[in-house]
Design a protein around this motif. Structure first.
Motif, PDB file in Angstrom:
ATOM      1  N   THR A 116      -2.042 -16.115  -0.010  1.00 53.19           N
ATOM      2  CA  THR A 116      -2.768 -16.137   0.509  1.00 53.19           C
ATOM      3  C   THR A 116      -3.115 -15.690   1.657  1.00 53.19           C
ATOM      4  OG1 THR A 116      -2.589 -18.129   1.052  1.00 53.19           O
ATOM      5  CG2 THR A 116      -4.188 -18.201  -1.017  1.00 53.19           C
ATOM      6  N   ALA A 117      -4.435 -14.863   2.979  1.00 53.42           N
ATOM      7  CA  ALA A 117      -4.097 -14.275   3.778  1.00 53.42           C
ATOM      8  C   ALA A 117      -5.996 -14.392   4.162  1.00 53.42           C
ATOM      9  CB  ALA A 117      -3.660 -12.620   3.944  1.00 53.42           C
ATOM     10  N   PRO A 118      -5.916 -14.627   5.860  1.00 57.21           N
ATOM     11  CA  PRO A 118      -7.302 -14.507   6.499  1.00 57.21           C
ATOM     12  C   PRO A 118      -7.600 -13.435   6.869  1.00 57.21           C
ATOM     13  CG  PRO A 118      -5.629 -14.884   8.265  1.00 57.21           C
ATOM     14  CD  PRO A 118      -4.496 -14.667   7.040  1.00 57.21           C
ATOM     15  N   ALA A 119      -8.574 -13.374   6.504  1.00 59.52           N
ATOM     16  CA  ALA A 119      -9.485 -11.930   6.525  1.00 59.52           C
ATOM     17  C   ALA A 119      -8.858 -11.379   7.240  1.00 59.52           C
ATOM     18  CB  ALA A 119     -10.704 -11.469   5.955  1.00 59.52           C
ATOM     19  N   THR A 120      -9.329 -11.972   8.871  1.00 57.70           N
ATOM     20  CA  THR A 120      -8.237 -10.537   9.844  1.00 57.70           C
ATOM     21  C   THR A 120      -6.800 -10.245   9.831  1.00 57.70           C
ATOM     22  OG1 THR A 120      -7.676 -12.435  10.513  1.00 57.70           O
ATOM     23  CG2 THR A 120      -9.578 -11.685  11.736  1.00 57.70           C
ATOM     24  N   SER A 121      -6.484 -10.406   8.657  1.00 61.70           N
ATOM     25  CA  SER A 121      -5.055  -9.192   8.132  1.00 61.70           C
ATOM     26  C   SER A 121      -5.137  -8.563   7.034  1.00 61.70           C
ATOM     27  CB  SER A 121      -3.870 -10.584   7.941  1.00 61.70           C
ATOM     28  OG  SER A 121      -3.663 -11.285   8.931  1.00 61.70           O
ATOM     29  N   ILE A 122      -6.296  -8.420   6.863  1.00 63.73           N
ATOM     30  CA  ILE A 122      -6.322  -6.953   5.597  1.00 63.73           C
ATOM     31  C   ILE A 122      -6.761  -5.652   6.110  1.00 63.73           C
ATOM     32  CG2 ILE A 122      -7.955  -6.757   4.103  1.00 63.73           C
ATOM     33  CD1 ILE A 122      -6.388  -9.279   3.939  1.00 63.73           C
ATOM     34  N   PHE A 123      -5.837  -5.439   5.486  1.00 60.64           N
ATOM     35  CA  PHE A 123      -6.204  -3.577   5.825  1.00 60.64           C
ATOM     36  C   PHE A 123      -6.368  -2.511   4.874  1.00 60.64           C
ATOM     37  CE2 PHE A 123      -5.069  -5.484  10.097  1.00 60.64           C
ATOM     38  CZ  PHE A 123      -5.534  -5.321  10.850  1.00 60.64           C
ATOM     39  N   SER A 124      -7.228  -1.829   4.575  1.00 52.99           N
ATOM     40  CA  SER A 124      -7.122  -0.769   3.334  1.00 52.99           C
ATOM     41  C   SER A 124      -6.048  -0.256   3.708  1.00 52.99           C
ATOM     42  CB  SER A 124      -8.699  -0.032   3.399  1.00 52.99           C
ATOM     43  OG  SER A 124      -8.176   0.706   2.560  1.00 52.99           O
ATOM     44  N   LYS A 125      -5.139   0.318   1.781  1.00 49.41           N
ATOM     45  CA  LYS A 125      -3.763   0.907   2.150  1.00 49.41           C
ATOM     46  C   LYS A 125      -4.657   2.008   1.781  1.00 49.41           C
ATOM     47  CE  LYS A 125      -1.019   0.830  -2.217  1.00 49.41           C
ATOM     48  NZ  LYS A 125      -1.190   2.391  -1.725  1.00 49.41           N
ATOM     49  N   PRO A 126      -3.717   3.180   2.602  1.00 49.21           N
ATOM     50  CA  PRO A 126      -4.005   4.892   1.957  1.00 49.21           C
ATOM     51  C   PRO A 126      -3.417   5.476   0.975  1.00 49.21           C
ATOM     52  CG  PRO A 126      -3.171   4.175   4.287  1.00 49.21           C
ATOM     53  CD  PRO A 126      -2.972   2.899   4.104  1.00 49.21           C
ATOM     54  N   ALA A 127      -4.564   5.686   0.086  1.00 49.53           N
ATOM     55  CA  ALA A 127      -3.626   5.763  -1.249  1.00 49.53           C
ATOM     56  C   ALA A 127      -3.010   6.346  -1.365  1.00 49.53           C
ATOM     57  CB  ALA A 127      -5.125   7.168  -1.469  1.00 49.53           C
ATOM     58  N   SER A 128      -2.185   7.698  -0.418  1.00 48.76           N
ATOM     59  CA  SER A 128      -0.925   8.160   0.174  1.00 48.76           C
ATOM     60  C   SER A 128      -0.131   7.634   0.574  1.00 48.76           C
ATOM     61  CB  SER A 128      -1.125   9.172   1.374  1.00 48.76           C
ATOM     62  OG  SER A 128      -1.543   8.754   1.885  1.00 48.76           O
ATOM     63  N   LEU A 129      -0.066   6.425   0.964  1.00 48.31           N
ATOM     64  CA  LEU A 129       1.319   5.767   0.367  1.00 48.31           C
ATOM     65  C   LEU A 129       1.829   4.467  -0.082  1.00 48.31           C
ATOM     66  CD1 LEU A 129       2.428   4.809   4.036  1.00 48.31           C
ATOM     67  CD2 LEU A 129       0.894   3.398   4.397  1.00 48.31           C
ATOM     68  N   GLY A 130       2.878   4.540  -0.322  1.00 52.37           N
ATOM     69  CA  GLY A 130       3.788   3.943  -1.917  1.00 52.37           C
ATOM     70  C   GLY A 130       3.732   2.242  -2.053  1.00 52.37           C
ATOM     71  N   TRP A 131       3.017   1.631  -2.148  1.00 55.56           N
ATOM     72  CA  TRP A 131       3.740   0.441  -2.193  1.00 55.56           C
ATOM     73  C   TRP A 131       4.685  -0.311  -1.906  1.00 55.56           C
ATOM     74  CZ3 TRP A 131      -1.111  -2.284  -2.999  1.00 55.56           C
ATOM     75  CH2 TRP A 131      -1.723  -2.071  -3.594  1.00 55.56           C
ATOM     76  N   ALA A 132       5.736  -0.070  -1.716  1.00 57.14           N
ATOM     77  CA  ALA A 132       7.199   0.131  -1.021  1.00 57.14           C
ATOM     78  C   ALA A 132       6.802  -0.636   0.838  1.00 57.14           C
ATOM     79  CB  ALA A 132       8.151   0.272  -1.006  1.00 57.14           C
ATOM     80  N   GLU A 133       6.453   1.471   1.565  1.00 56.33           N
ATOM     81  CA  GLU A 133       6.319   1.480   2.809  1.00 56.33           C
ATOM     82  C   GLU A 133       5.334   0.912   2.586  1.00 56.33           C
ATOM     83  OE1 GLU A 133       6.349   3.496  -0.259  1.00 56.33           O
ATOM     84  OE2 GLU A 133       8.664   5.643   0.720  1.00 56.33           O
ATOM     85  N   ALA A 134       4.110   0.557   2.598  1.00 59.89           N
ATOM     86  CA  ALA A 134       2.981  -0.402   2.680  1.00 59.89           C
ATOM     87  C   ALA A 134       3.462  -1.179   3.102  1.00 59.89           C
ATOM     88  CB  ALA A 134       1.234  -0.113   1.854  1.00 59.89           C
ATOM     89  N   GLY A 135       3.712  -1.869   2.052  1.00 60.46           N
ATOM     90  CA  GLY A 135       4.804  -3.755   2.283  1.00 60.46           C
ATOM     91  C   GLY A 135       5.161  -3.878   3.722  1.00 60.46           C
ATOM     92  N   SER A 136       6.148  -3.110   4.144  1.00 57.08           N
ATOM     93  CA  SER A 136       7.034  -2.467   5.418  1.00 57.08           C
ATOM     94  C   SER A 136       6.946  -2.304   6.260  1.00 57.08           C
ATOM     95  CB  SER A 136       8.808  -2.211   4.459  1.00 57.08           C
ATOM     96  OG  SER A 136       8.078  -0.741   4.151  1.00 57.08           O
ATOM     97  N   LEU A 137       5.794  -1.579   6.715  1.00 55.26           N
ATOM     98  CA  LEU A 137       5.180  -0.798   7.743  1.00 55.26           C
ATOM     99  C   LEU A 137       5.117  -1.428   9.204  1.00 55.26           C
ATOM    100  CD1 LEU A 137       3.788   1.199   9.369  1.00 55.26           C
ATOM    101  CD2 LEU A 137       1.796   1.209   8.289  1.00 55.26           C
ATOM    102  N   MET A 138       4.540  -2.690   8.985  1.00 53.59           N
ATOM    103  CA  MET A 138       3.802  -3.284   9.507  1.00 53.59           C
ATOM    104  C   MET A 138       4.556  -4.046  10.433  1.00 53.59           C
ATOM    105  SD  MET A 138       0.923  -3.269   9.885  1.00 53.59           S
ATOM    106  CE  MET A 138      -0.926  -2.675   9.593  1.00 53.59           C
ATOM    107  N   LEU A 139       5.675  -5.464  10.255  1.00 54.31           N
ATOM    108  CA  LEU A 139       6.516  -5.546  11.468  1.00 54.31           C
ATOM    109  C   LEU A 139       7.121  -5.252  12.126  1.00 54.31           C
ATOM    110  CD1 LEU A 139       7.475  -9.015  11.121  1.00 54.31           C
ATOM    111  CD2 LEU A 139       8.817  -7.655  12.076  1.00 54.31           C
ATOM    112  N   ALA A 140       7.546  -3.990  11.776  1.00 54.88           N
ATOM    113  CA  ALA A 140       8.816  -3.103  12.080  1.00 54.88           C
ATOM    114  C   ALA A 140       8.106  -2.243  12.975  1.00 54.88           C
ATOM    115  CB  ALA A 140       9.796  -2.202  11.563  1.00 54.88           C
ATOM    116  N   GLY A 141       6.755  -1.759  12.511  1.00 57.65           N
ATOM    117  CA  GLY A 141       5.711  -0.899  13.365  1.00 57.65           C
ATOM    118  C   GLY A 141       5.461  -1.562  14.633  1.00 57.65           C
ATOM    119  N   THR A 142       4.905  -2.698  14.162  1.00 64.80           N
ATOM    120  CA  THR A 142       4.120  -3.282  15.586  1.00 64.80           C
ATOM    121  C   THR A 142       5.549  -3.798  16.397  1.00 64.80           C
ATOM    122  OG1 THR A 142       3.694  -5.231  14.665  1.00 64.80           O
ATOM    123  CG2 THR A 142       2.119  -4.147  14.566  1.00 64.80           C
TER     124      THR A 142
END
Ligand SMILES: NC(=O)c1ccc[n+]([C@@H]2O[C@H](COP(=O)([O-])OP(=O)(O)OC[C@H]3O[C@@H](n4cnc5c(N)ncnc54)[C@H](OP(=O)(O)O)[C@@H]3O)[C@@H](O)[C@H]2O)c1
Length: 320
Positions: free
Chosen positions: A110-136
């Motif tokens: 479960t997540a607040p709506a403020t944490s939800i971002f559309s996943k670009p189709a060009s980005l694989g699941w593994a990449e999309a799931g591990s972009l944010m913490l390190a990136g930010t």
């Protein structure tokens, strides 16, 4: 029954257990996401290893720590399966990136709506799931060190999850990047625009040889005493050294400490604002998420053992 990975006690990765749990339901302002990939981050094992026992009470939520045994998994990507009554702009079936979140080592979160971002189709699941913490984190560190075009920046731990993001973002900003890493990761760092050098004895001299013009800023993603000492030796302005990890000796050195502990800058605003920009960069191909290894959800303990060893070239990711 959906599964979730939980630490059953404080300790080593062997305390991680897969348990069955009812499918969660969305709060009015939140969504439920079926997890396709959950990023693994050092904070996940630090939460149950006891490393964060000293975190101040009022900062516990920011660090993802809850009462009792901590929930682990602070980022993921997946498919929306339920939308709360008050949420607009998100639909069942949407492919999304979720950050920040808690308890993402699971089939559903479960997540607040403020944490939800559309996943670009060009980005694989593994990449999309591990972009944010390190990136930010990398965005925050480069901002804190004031890295901009014309700088020469020393990136300690350039081959790690945060480091690979930092190297690419600093290069994109127009800085010259000197990055420390084990030799086997040097080709990758060169590809991403950095000049790689090995860490270890003689580091300051190797940096001087690689950057005869001098080093104007340093970001420490390694947390070693050497990284601190070399940064202090080579960067004249201490306010242009930022560290995301390492011993308490840093506190007295007058450098910027970033994170959730006492005396550290959590950078909530800048990290929050960085999320959309990171997704845009990843979608356009300007930012590469380097995935080192994927593991099944039930292999979370194995993933943590690899992570704790500290030399994975890029992100570790769980695939439920
Ligand atoms: N404060 C915050 O907000 C925040 C956020 C995220 C992470 N962190 C912390 O930052 C650290 C890095 O996170 P991460 O996700 O990037 O970890 P990671 O992916 O495991 O990366 C570790 C990095 O450290 C390097 N390294 C290992 N041993 C070293 C040594 N003796 N000297 C110099 N470098 C060495 C590795 O290089 P090689 O593989 O090339 O050997 C690699 O580049 C962790 O301690 C994490 O908890 C803090």
């Amino acid at each position: 029954m959906p599964r979730i990975v939980r630490p059953t006690a404080y300790g080593l990765p062997e305390v991680l257990t897969v348990v069955e749990t009812p499918t969660p339901h969305a709060a009015a302002d939140g969504v439920v996401v079926e997890v396709r990939a959950a990023g693994v981050n050092p904070i996940d094992w630090k939460l149950y290893s006891g490393t964060f026992h000293a975190v101040e009470e009022d900062l516990k939520d920011a660090a993802g720590i809850t009462a009792g045994m901590p929930s682990i998994g602070l980022e993921c990507a997946g498919v929306v399966t339920e939308v709360g009554a008050d949420v607009t702009g998100v639909r069942v079936g949407d492919e999304v990136i979720v950050y920040p979140v808690t308890a993402a080592y699971a089939d559903y979160v479960t997540a607040p709506a403020t944490s939800i971002f559309s996943k670009p189709a060009s980005l694989g699941w593994a990449e999309a799931g591990s972009l944010m913490l390190a990136g930010t984190t990398a965005v925050h560190a480069l901002h804190a060190a004031g890295v901009a075009a014309g700088d020469t920046v020393l990136v300690h731990g350039g081959s790690g999850g945060v480091g690979l993001m930092g190297v690419q973002l600093a290069t994109a900003a127009g800085a010259t990047v000197i990055a420390t890493a084990a030799e086997r990761n040097h080709a990758l760092l060169r590809e991403l625009g950095a000049t790689p050098i090995v860490y270890g004895p003689g580091l300051a001299d190797r940096v001087r040889a690689a950057a005869p013009q001098g080093v104007s800023a340093a970001v420490d993603f390694a947390g070693t005493e050497e990284a601190l000492d070399v940064s202090l030796e080579l960067v004249a302005d201490r306010t242009r050294i930022a560290s995301i990890t390492g011993s308490p000796r840093r506190a007295a050195a007058g450098i910027k400490l970033l994170g959730y502990g006492p005396g550290q800058d959590a950078g909530a605003e800048i990290r929050s604002a960085a999320r959309s920009e990171l997704i845009d960069r990843a979608e356009s191909g300007a930012l590469r998420v380097v995935v080192a290894t994927t593991f099944a959800l039930a292999e979370a303990a194995k993933a943590h053992e690899v992570g704790i060893a500290g030399h994975a070239p890029g992100k570790l990711v769980l695939i439920p």
